[in-house]
Design a protein around this motif. Structure first.
Motif, PDB file in Angstrom:
ATOM      1  N   ILE A  31      55.389 -10.934  48.184  1.00 26.33           N
ATOM      2  CA  ILE A  31      54.701 -12.209  48.427  1.00 26.33           C
ATOM      3  C   ILE A  31      55.033 -13.241  47.368  1.00 26.33           C
ATOM      4  O   ILE A  31      54.317 -14.219  47.181  1.00 26.33           O
ATOM      5  CB  ILE A  31      53.173 -12.011  48.495  1.00 26.33           C
ATOM      6  CG1 ILE A  31      52.630 -11.484  47.152  1.00 26.33           C
ATOM      7  CG2 ILE A  31      52.802 -11.085  49.647  1.00 26.33           C
ATOM      8  CD1 ILE A  31      51.113 -11.537  47.057  1.00 26.33           C
ATOM      9  N   GLY A  32      56.162 -13.003  46.653  1.00 31.42           N
ATOM     10  CA  GLY A  32      56.549 -13.955  45.610  1.00 31.42           C
ATOM     11  C   GLY A  32      56.735 -15.361  46.157  1.00 31.42           C
ATOM     12  O   GLY A  32      56.462 -16.349  45.454  1.00 31.42           O
ATOM     13  N   GLY A  33      57.144 -15.488  47.382  1.00 32.10           N
ATOM     14  CA  GLY A  33      57.345 -16.804  47.974  1.00 32.10           C
ATOM     15  C   GLY A  33      56.064 -17.572  48.222  1.00 32.10           C
ATOM     16  O   GLY A  33      56.102 -18.770  48.529  1.00 32.10           O
ATOM     17  N   LEU A  34      54.916 -16.873  48.093  1.00 34.26           N
ATOM     18  CA  LEU A  34      53.626 -17.545  48.325  1.00 34.26           C
ATOM     19  C   LEU A  34      53.066 -18.208  47.078  1.00 34.26           C
ATOM     20  O   LEU A  34      52.170 -19.054  47.185  1.00 34.26           O
ATOM     21  CB  LEU A  34      52.594 -16.537  48.841  1.00 34.26           C
ATOM     22  CG  LEU A  34      52.885 -15.801  50.137  1.00 34.26           C
ATOM     23  CD1 LEU A  34      51.710 -14.894  50.492  1.00 34.26           C
ATOM     24  CD2 LEU A  34      53.129 -16.781  51.270  1.00 34.26           C
ATOM     25  N   ARG A  35      53.574 -17.815  45.894  1.00 41.41           N
ATOM     26  CA  ARG A  35      52.953 -18.264  44.649  1.00 41.41           C
ATOM     27  C   ARG A  35      52.773 -19.779  44.567  1.00 41.41           C
ATOM     28  O   ARG A  35      51.699 -20.258  44.200  1.00 41.41           O
ATOM     29  CB  ARG A  35      53.785 -17.775  43.449  1.00 41.41           C
ATOM     30  CG  ARG A  35      53.711 -16.287  43.212  1.00 41.41           C
ATOM     31  CD  ARG A  35      52.312 -15.864  42.851  1.00 41.41           C
ATOM     32  NE  ARG A  35      52.182 -14.397  42.851  1.00 41.41           N
ATOM     33  CZ  ARG A  35      51.020 -13.777  42.865  1.00 41.41           C
ATOM     34  NH1 ARG A  35      49.903 -14.503  42.904  1.00 41.41           N
ATOM     35  NH2 ARG A  35      50.965 -12.469  42.861  1.00 41.41           N
ATOM     36  N   GLU A 135      47.039  -1.362  41.311  1.00 39.00           N
ATOM     37  CA  GLU A 135      46.696  -1.825  39.961  1.00 39.00           C
ATOM     38  C   GLU A 135      47.977  -2.202  39.235  1.00 39.00           C
ATOM     39  O   GLU A 135      48.939  -1.426  39.194  1.00 39.00           O
ATOM     40  CB  GLU A 135      45.966  -0.725  39.193  1.00 39.00           C
ATOM     41  CG  GLU A 135      45.359  -1.208  37.878  1.00 39.00           C
ATOM     42  CD  GLU A 135      44.140  -2.088  38.130  1.00 39.00           C
ATOM     43  OE1 GLU A 135      43.995  -3.068  37.384  1.00 39.00           O
ATOM     44  OE2 GLU A 135      43.374  -1.813  39.075  1.00 39.00           O
ATOM     45  N   GLY A 136      48.008  -3.410  38.707  1.00 35.50           N
ATOM     46  CA  GLY A 136      49.175  -3.867  37.964  1.00 35.50           C
ATOM     47  C   GLY A 136      50.232  -4.497  38.844  1.00 35.50           C
ATOM     48  O   GLY A 136      51.218  -5.035  38.326  1.00 35.50           O
ATOM     49  N   GLY A 137      50.060  -4.453  40.161  1.00 38.26           N
ATOM     50  CA  GLY A 137      51.046  -5.076  41.044  1.00 38.26           C
ATOM     51  C   GLY A 137      50.959  -6.585  40.962  1.00 38.26           C
ATOM     52  O   GLY A 137      49.886  -7.147  40.786  1.00 38.26           O
ATOM     53  N   GLN A 138      52.075  -7.241  41.034  1.00 39.50           N
ATOM     54  CA  GLN A 138      52.102  -8.697  40.962  1.00 39.50           C
ATOM     55  C   GLN A 138      52.449  -9.316  42.318  1.00 39.50           C
ATOM     56  O   GLN A 138      51.572  -9.819  43.008  1.00 39.50           O
ATOM     57  CB  GLN A 138      53.123  -9.144  39.892  1.00 39.50           C
ATOM     58  CG  GLN A 138      52.699  -8.795  38.478  1.00 39.50           C
ATOM     59  CD  GLN A 138      51.427  -9.521  38.054  1.00 39.50           C
ATOM     60  OE1 GLN A 138      51.236 -10.690  38.394  1.00 39.50           O
ATOM     61  NE2 GLN A 138      50.542  -8.836  37.347  1.00 39.50           N
ATOM     62  N   ASP A 139      53.701  -9.240  42.677  1.00 34.93           N
ATOM     63  CA  ASP A 139      54.150  -9.900  43.896  1.00 34.93           C
ATOM     64  C   ASP A 139      54.372  -8.935  45.050  1.00 34.93           C
ATOM     65  O   ASP A 139      55.005  -9.295  46.045  1.00 34.93           O
ATOM     66  CB  ASP A 139      55.462 -10.657  43.624  1.00 34.93           C
ATOM     67  CG  ASP A 139      55.231 -11.856  42.722  1.00 34.93           C
ATOM     68  OD1 ASP A 139      54.078 -12.330  42.663  1.00 34.93           O
ATOM     69  OD2 ASP A 139      56.192 -12.314  42.084  1.00 34.93           O
ATOM     70  N   GLU A 140      53.879  -7.702  44.937  1.00 36.36           N
ATOM     71  CA  GLU A 140      54.042  -6.738  46.019  1.00 36.36           C
ATOM     72  C   GLU A 140      52.686  -6.306  46.569  1.00 36.36           C
ATOM     73  O   GLU A 140      51.762  -6.021  45.793  1.00 36.36           O
ATOM     74  CB  GLU A 140      54.823  -5.514  45.558  1.00 36.36           C
ATOM     75  CG  GLU A 140      56.309  -5.776  45.370  1.00 36.36           C
ATOM     76  CD  GLU A 140      57.093  -4.492  45.157  1.00 36.36           C
ATOM     77  OE1 GLU A 140      56.458  -3.428  44.982  1.00 36.36           O
ATOM     78  OE2 GLU A 140      58.345  -4.547  45.161  1.00 36.36           O
ATOM     79  N   LEU A 141      52.581  -6.287  47.867  1.00 37.48           N
ATOM     80  CA  LEU A 141      51.401  -5.786  48.556  1.00 37.48           C
ATOM     81  C   LEU A 141      51.839  -4.674  49.502  1.00 37.48           C
ATOM     82  O   LEU A 141      53.017  -4.538  49.852  1.00 37.48           O
ATOM     83  CB  LEU A 141      50.716  -6.890  49.355  1.00 37.48           C
ATOM     84  CG  LEU A 141      50.240  -8.140  48.612  1.00 37.48           C
ATOM     85  CD1 LEU A 141      49.544  -9.078  49.601  1.00 37.48           C
ATOM     86  CD2 LEU A 141      49.310  -7.782  47.475  1.00 37.48           C
ATOM     87  N   PHE A 142      50.856  -3.895  49.952  1.00 33.33           N
ATOM     88  CA  PHE A 142      51.083  -2.873  50.967  1.00 33.33           C
ATOM     89  C   PHE A 142      50.140  -3.138  52.148  1.00 33.33           C
ATOM     90  O   PHE A 142      49.041  -3.682  51.958  1.00 33.33           O
ATOM     91  CB  PHE A 142      50.795  -1.469  50.416  1.00 33.33           C
ATOM     92  CG  PHE A 142      51.675  -1.074  49.270  1.00 33.33           C
ATOM     93  CD1 PHE A 142      52.827  -0.353  49.499  1.00 33.33           C
ATOM     94  CD2 PHE A 142      51.337  -1.419  47.956  1.00 33.33           C
ATOM     95  CE1 PHE A 142      53.636   0.029  48.438  1.00 33.33           C
ATOM     96  CE2 PHE A 142      52.144  -1.046  46.898  1.00 33.33           C
ATOM     97  CZ  PHE A 142      53.293  -0.333  47.140  1.00 33.33           C
TER      98      PHE A 142
END
Length: 554
Positions: A31-35, A135-142
């Motif tokens: 989801i880095g493109g959403l920032r 926990e600790g995830g930045q630009d990745e979701l599941f």
């Protein structure tokens, strides 16, 4: 793969590689493109419809397990899925739910978060989506999907089926519109709950519902032939409300709505549409309504351009009317002697009575009572002559058929007035047995007179030659059958009809008479057929012919 009913609980996964060991379809997304956009969207939960595509188009698939591949794609497609946007691959019916969940979890960063909800699906029973961040995830979701496949039908199979359906629709040689009428379902439900059974009466009292319906129901797809029918190059211009479809057919819209409200599967009628250049076209509109458990957002409308056909039919009706008129003129020509006799009788009486009146007036003491009586007889005979001329003019006039309620006995008597002298000149005995209660029919007076005059003349001409035991006879009978149909029977004791002529007797230009045109019976059959009736001709057991004309009674 068949998923059993599953809980949407988060799988116990600690690393990316763990999604491949899960039974549920699982995805890892970037989801880095959403920032850059999260701040703007933070106040817009749930996601606005206009932002849904933008959000999902900026979300990329990093990895997915075999269950996810099987749910949405063919097994061979896994390598081509990674790095695709969710907007390109995720089913449309639940994109809004997925966008809401992704946005909610993304806004929890950097903390771990989890969101889940039940969603609508075309292939899963009781489906749920779960989105989470480790926990600790930045630009990745599941996210994972739970639910049981309906009839083992995956999204890929659904998509390929829809693609085949779409290709079929777009290349069918008929104009087709796919319509979403789901906006009307709650309205129908409310009206039924209120006890409304007569939608036409309701629309009379609430005409605004027709306008609302035309605006709320939308065209979602249109094929090439529909685009051409409306004089367009781009089918996208048809993907709007159906207002343009019923702009010149308000009553058609009412009838289409009524059929939908009643639960009919289809409705068909001839109506009129306007092309985008303003030209009006006649079309046969056929609406096929969905019913549960079908997809209620798919109503199919087919449009067949019948403008040319209706114009041709109108031209054919005009030709037939001209042909029928020519046949009447021909028949009147055959009745010249009879007509002259009919007109001559009242004219001769007028002359006789006028001469008598003049003689009485020439006396020294005129008898005014006698003169008044003679003048009344002159007036009566003048009216009689006028009536005869009016009947002849009616038979000769070129006019459109007019269906009115008629007394069949009166039609028979009027027809006999045309032919009585002709029949008497041939030394034919005419017998009539008319129904005590005259049959009533809906028809054109002049056309039905034409049929009966023609049939009576045929009988008279058949009796003209040869000797006939017991003399020459024509019998005319009227009656009403048990099924309510009205019948006229004309019989004679002539030679009858040769058996080899029966197959051709109603053919145009077929005649057994020297110098006959062969159009009489053909015209008679077409006139009676236009009255939803029939003519049957047979030979009588004791000699002669029998003609039976049957017309629906009223």
């Amino acid at each position: 793969m068949q998923h059993g009913p599953q809980s949407p609980e988060r799988p116990d996964l600690a690393a990316v590689s763990d999604i491949h060991g899960a039974d549920l379809p699982c995805f890892r997304i970037d989801i880095g493109g959403l920032r850059p956009y999260l701040a703007n969207w933070q106040a817009q939960l749930p996601a606005l419809p206009g932002e849904m595509d933008s959000l999902l188009s900026r979300t990329r698939i990093v990895d997915l397990n075999e269950a996810a591949v099987h749910l949405i794609f063919p097994y061979s497609a896994r390598g081509g899925i990674t790095d695709s946007s969710l907007a390109d691959v995720w089913p449309r019916e639940s994109q809004s739910d997925l966008a809401d969940l992704i946005l909610a979890v993304a806004l929890c960063a950097p903390k771990a978060g989890r969101e889940e909800r039940e969603v609508h699906s075309l292939v899963l029973e009781r489906p749920s989506l779960a989105v989470w961040r480790d926990e600790g995830g930045q630009d990745e979701l599941f996210f994972s999907v739970s639910g049981q496949l309906k009839k083992d039908r995956t999204y890929y199979q659904l998509w390929t089926s829809e693609a085949r359906f779409r290709r079929l629709i777009h290349y069918l040689p008929v104009a087709l519109l796919q319509v979403d009428a789901t906006a009307m379902e709650p309205i129908w439900k409310r009206l039924r709950a209120e006890g409304v059974t007569d939608l036409f009466a309701y629309l009379d009292a609430h005409p605004e519902l027709v306008e609302f319906s035309c605006g709320a129901v939308h065209v979602t797809d249109a094929n090439h032939h529909a685009t051409t029918l409306f004089g367009l190059d781009d089918p996208e211009l048809l993907l709007t409300s159906v207002e343009y479809l019923f702009a010149h057919a308000h009553d058609t819209a009412r009838r289409v709505m009524n059929s939908h409200f009643k639960g009919d599967r289809s409705h068909t009628e001839i109506t009129r549409i306007a092309r985008y250049d303003g030209e009006l076209r006649d079309v046969r509109i056929s609406v096929t309504y969905p019913t549960a458990p079908e997809l209620l957002d798919i109503t199919m409308i087919s449009l067949e351009d019948v403008t040319t056909r209706l114009q041709t039919e109108a031209q054919l009706r005009q030709i037939q009317a001209d042909f029928t008129h020519a046949a009447r003129i021909y028949t009147l020509g055959e009745l010249t002697t009879s007509i002259a006799h009919e007109v001559n009788q009242p004219l001769a009486a007028i002359v006789t009575n006028a001469d008598a009146s003049l003689r009485w007036l020439g006396r020294a003491a005129p008898d005014l009572t006698k003169i008044q009586h003679l003048t009344s007889r002159i007036a009566a005979n003048a009216r009689r002559a006028g009536d005869i001329i009016q009947r002849i003019r009616g038979m000769a006039a070129k006019r459109r058929p007019e269906r009115v309620l008629l007394d069949l006995n009166a039609i028979v008597e009027e027809a006999l007035l045309f032919v009585r002298h002709d029949i008497e000149n041939r030394s034919i005995t005419l017998s009539t047995t008319l129904a005590t209660v005259s049959p009533r029919v809906l028809g054109d007076r002049i056309e039905l007179q034409q049929v009966l005059v023609n049939l009576l003349l045929n009988s008279a001409q058949a009796l003209e030659n040869g000797e006939h035991l017991g003399g020459r006879h024509i019998i005319v009978v009227t009656r009403t059958n048990q099924d309510g149909t009205a019948v006229v029977v004309i019989c004679d004791n002539g030679p009858g009809i040769p058996p080899e002529h029966f197959e051709r007797i109603f053919d145009g230009f077929f005649s057994t008479k020297d110098g006959g045109m062969g159009i009489g019976l053909s015209i008679c059959e077409s006139i009676i057929a236009a009255h939803q009736g029939r003519i049957e001709i047979s030979n009588r057991a004791d000699g002669g012919a029998k003609v039976e004309v049957t017309i629906p009674g009223v």
